[in-house]
Design a protein around this motif. Structure first.
Motif, PDB file in Angstrom:
ATOM      1  N   PRO A   1       1.097  -1.872  -0.186  1.00 23.65           N
ATOM      2  CA  PRO A   1       0.420   0.055  -0.195  1.00 23.65           C
ATOM      3  C   PRO A   1       0.761   0.987   0.056  1.00 23.65           C
ATOM      4  O   PRO A   1      -0.289   1.922  -0.272  1.00 23.65           O
ATOM      5  CB  PRO A   1      -0.813   0.167   1.188  1.00 23.65           C
ATOM      6  N   GLY A   2       2.060   1.144   0.051  1.00 21.04           N
ATOM      7  CA  GLY A   2       3.168   2.346   0.550  1.00 21.04           C
ATOM      8  C   GLY A   2       3.733   2.517  -0.483  1.00 21.04           C
ATOM      9  O   GLY A   2       4.655   3.072  -0.671  1.00 21.04           O
TER      10      GLY A   2
ATOM     11  N   THR B   1      -0.899 -11.002   2.432  1.00 26.80           N
ATOM     12  CA  THR B   1      -2.103 -10.207   1.855  1.00 26.80           C
ATOM     13  C   THR B   1      -0.824  -9.794   2.816  1.00 26.80           C
ATOM     14  O   THR B   1      -0.216  -8.586   3.011  1.00 26.80           O
ATOM     15  CB  THR B   1      -3.103  -9.946   2.327  1.00 26.80           C
ATOM     16  N   GLN B   2      -1.045  -9.561   4.529  1.00 28.98           N
ATOM     17  CA  GLN B   2      -0.268  -9.204   5.185  1.00 28.98           C
ATOM     18  C   GLN B   2       1.003  -9.270   5.899  1.00 28.98           C
ATOM     19  O   GLN B   2       1.528  -7.964   6.000  1.00 28.98           O
ATOM     20  CB  GLN B   2      -1.324  -9.386   7.268  1.00 28.98           C
ATOM     21  N   ALA B   3       1.283  -9.981   5.141  1.00 27.81           N
ATOM     22  CA  ALA B   3       2.589  -9.930   5.148  1.00 27.81           C
ATOM     23  C   ALA B   3       3.052  -9.155   4.394  1.00 27.81           C
ATOM     24  O   ALA B   3       4.037  -8.305   4.627  1.00 27.81           O
ATOM     25  CB  ALA B   3       3.224 -11.725   4.508  1.00 27.81           C
ATOM     26  N   VAL B   4       2.503  -9.098   3.119  1.00 25.51           N
ATOM     27  CA  VAL B   4       3.259  -7.751   1.876  1.00 25.51           C
ATOM     28  C   VAL B   4       3.004  -6.766   2.542  1.00 25.51           C
ATOM     29  O   VAL B   4       3.516  -5.704   2.335  1.00 25.51           O
ATOM     30  CB  VAL B   4       2.569  -8.528   0.266  1.00 25.51           C
ATOM     31  N   ALA B   5       2.088  -6.457   3.056  1.00 27.69           N
ATOM     32  CA  ALA B   5       1.435  -5.591   3.436  1.00 27.69           C
ATOM     33  C   ALA B   5       2.289  -4.578   4.691  1.00 27.69           C
ATOM     34  O   ALA B   5       2.556  -3.236   5.102  1.00 27.69           O
ATOM     35  CB  ALA B   5       0.062  -4.815   4.147  1.00 27.69           C
ATOM     36  N   SER B   6       2.795  -5.654   5.298  1.00 27.23           N
ATOM     37  CA  SER B   6       3.800  -5.174   6.407  1.00 27.23           C
ATOM     38  C   SER B   6       5.555  -4.931   5.911  1.00 27.23           C
ATOM     39  O   SER B   6       6.130  -4.497   6.243  1.00 27.23           O
ATOM     40  CB  SER B   6       5.013  -6.528   7.008  1.00 27.23           C
ATOM     41  N   PHE B   7       5.739  -4.960   4.537  1.00 25.20           N
ATOM     42  CA  PHE B   7       7.639  -4.410   4.277  1.00 25.20           C
ATOM     43  C   PHE B   7       6.718  -2.793   4.215  1.00 25.20           C
ATOM     44  O   PHE B   7       5.900  -2.417   4.212  1.00 25.20           O
ATOM     45  CB  PHE B   7       7.452  -5.023   2.991  1.00 25.20           C
TER      46      PHE B   7
END
Lengths: 250, 137
Positions: free
Chosen positions: B12-13, B131-137
């Motif tokens: 998302p970032g 999904t959460q894993a990718v978003a955590s980067f």
């Protein structure tokens, strides 16, 4: 180098490596046994006993497993053993031995490989075992009744990879008839002809059967027989090492 | 036998994250392929790597070597040579902090046990949701 010459060098290397593995200690009220089976001519597993390194009544030992196999692992094994032996004379306890060794192994930059290791100190009279674990398989504790076993948990990190690690000493009380089984992953990850792993449960079953049959030597025999039966028809894929410590029944 | 596949995702970032899916066995015969795959993805611009271990049935100690090597690559260090490159890795290697650019997804019991036993979980985040894993980067 010609093949015959290489084979000859490897045979010499194997003899040297085996000579680094000491005879098992003799202590009143205890039995010890250790076995080392490299997957190739030489390997990266090792064990060592340090006789009364902390004075009379105490005995220390280590079991280690260098990542990889063959000659590179064997060279690292010899270096690691020497570092651990040296540090054992200066360190305050098992965790301190391993952390000191880690600093040397990382600073030396000789390590193209890592080392997992478990260092333990046995108080012969009281039965107290103090140990620290650097990323190694958890030892099995089999109580005298033989029916139950527990894996001795101890948080830790492999040696040689990270400069700053924290390890802690753990303590377990061995009562008469109790047995500790230390092993490398060559035991639990031995494969059968279908590629299946020997695993934790088969190891525990074999160890329990061994304690029912006799002393430390019976336990190593039971485990090695079980692995051999399981792996019939499959090549040994990794080095395999066992150290068994039993406090004799009263 | 190890199969390696990868997909590109964007957080998302706006960060570029490569999800590397490992299937089969990560051992002495295959660990170099994983390092090389990661090296190419980083060279192509990946800012973070997520190792999807959902289908990884086995990981030996060579897998730990691969994780350590990829951690250094993704932190911008010189590409490691499995035979000779450890001096560089030790000089700038991860100390006691998390490696934020490399994370692990869904290790199965045998693999999880190796990660736990060797202390690797102290240095790499382990996730169970992609999904959460990718978003955590």
């Amino acid at each position: 180098m010609e093949r015959d010459g290489l084979d000859s060098e490897l045979a010499i290397a194997r003899r040297i490596q085996l000579s680094l593995l000491p005879a098992c200690p003799v202590a009143p009220g205890w039995t010890f046994d250790a076995k080392y089976l490299p997957a190739r001519e030489v390997g990266g597993d090792f064990y060592d006993f340090l006789y009364h390194a902390r004075g009379e009544g105490r005995l220390e030992f280590v079991i280690g497993d260098v990542t990889g196999k063959g000659i590179p692992a064997a060279l690292m094994m010899a270096h690691s053993r020497a570092v651990l032996r040296s540090e054992a004379h200066h360190a305050g306890g098992p965790a301190d031995v391993l952390m000191r060794a880690n600093r040397i192994l990382t600073e030396d930059r000789l390590a193209s490989l890592f080392l997992s290791g478990l260092y333990a100190r046995v108080d012969i009279d009281s039965g107290v075992v103090t140990y620290a674990n650097a990323g190694h398989d958890r030892p099995l504790l089999i109580r005298r009744d033989g029916a139950t076993h527990v894996e001795l948990d101890a948080p830790g990190v492999i040696l040689g990879a990270f400069r700053s690690i924290e390890l802690a000493d753990c303590v377990v009380q061995l009562h008469p008839g109790d047995t500790l089984v230390f092993y490398t992953d060559g035991v639990t990850e031995a494969r059968d002809g279908y590629g299946r792993l020997f695993g934790d449960e088969r190891l525990a079953q074999a160890a329990r059967a061994g304690t029912a049959a006799g002393e430390a030597q019976a336990v190593t025999r039971a485990i090695l027989d079980a692995v051999a039966d399981f792996a019939t028809g499959a090549a040994q894929s990794d080095d395999l090492t066992l150290v068994v410590v039993q406090r004799r029944p009263a | 036998m190890l199969q390696i596949a990868s997909e590109q995702e964007t957080t998302p970032g706006g960060k570029s994250v490569a999800v590397i899916s490992l299937s089969g066995e990560l051992d002495a015969a295959s660990f170099g392929d994983v390092i090389e795959h990661a090296r190419q993805l980083i060279g192509a611009g990946a800012q973070g790597l997520l190792l999807d271990m959902t289908e990884l049935a086995y990981m030996g100690s060579s897998g730990i070597f691969a994780l350590h090597s990829i951690a250094m690559l993704v932190q911008g260090e010189s590409p490691p040579d499995p035979e000779q490159g450890w001096a560089a890795l030790h000089t700038a290697g991860p100390s006691s902090e998390f490696v934020e650019q490399l994370k692990i997804l869904n290790p199965q019991p045998q693999v999880d046990r190796v990660l736990e036993r060797t202390g690797m979980k102290r240095f790499f985040e382990v996730h169970t949701d992609r999904t959460q894993a990718v978003a955590s980067f």
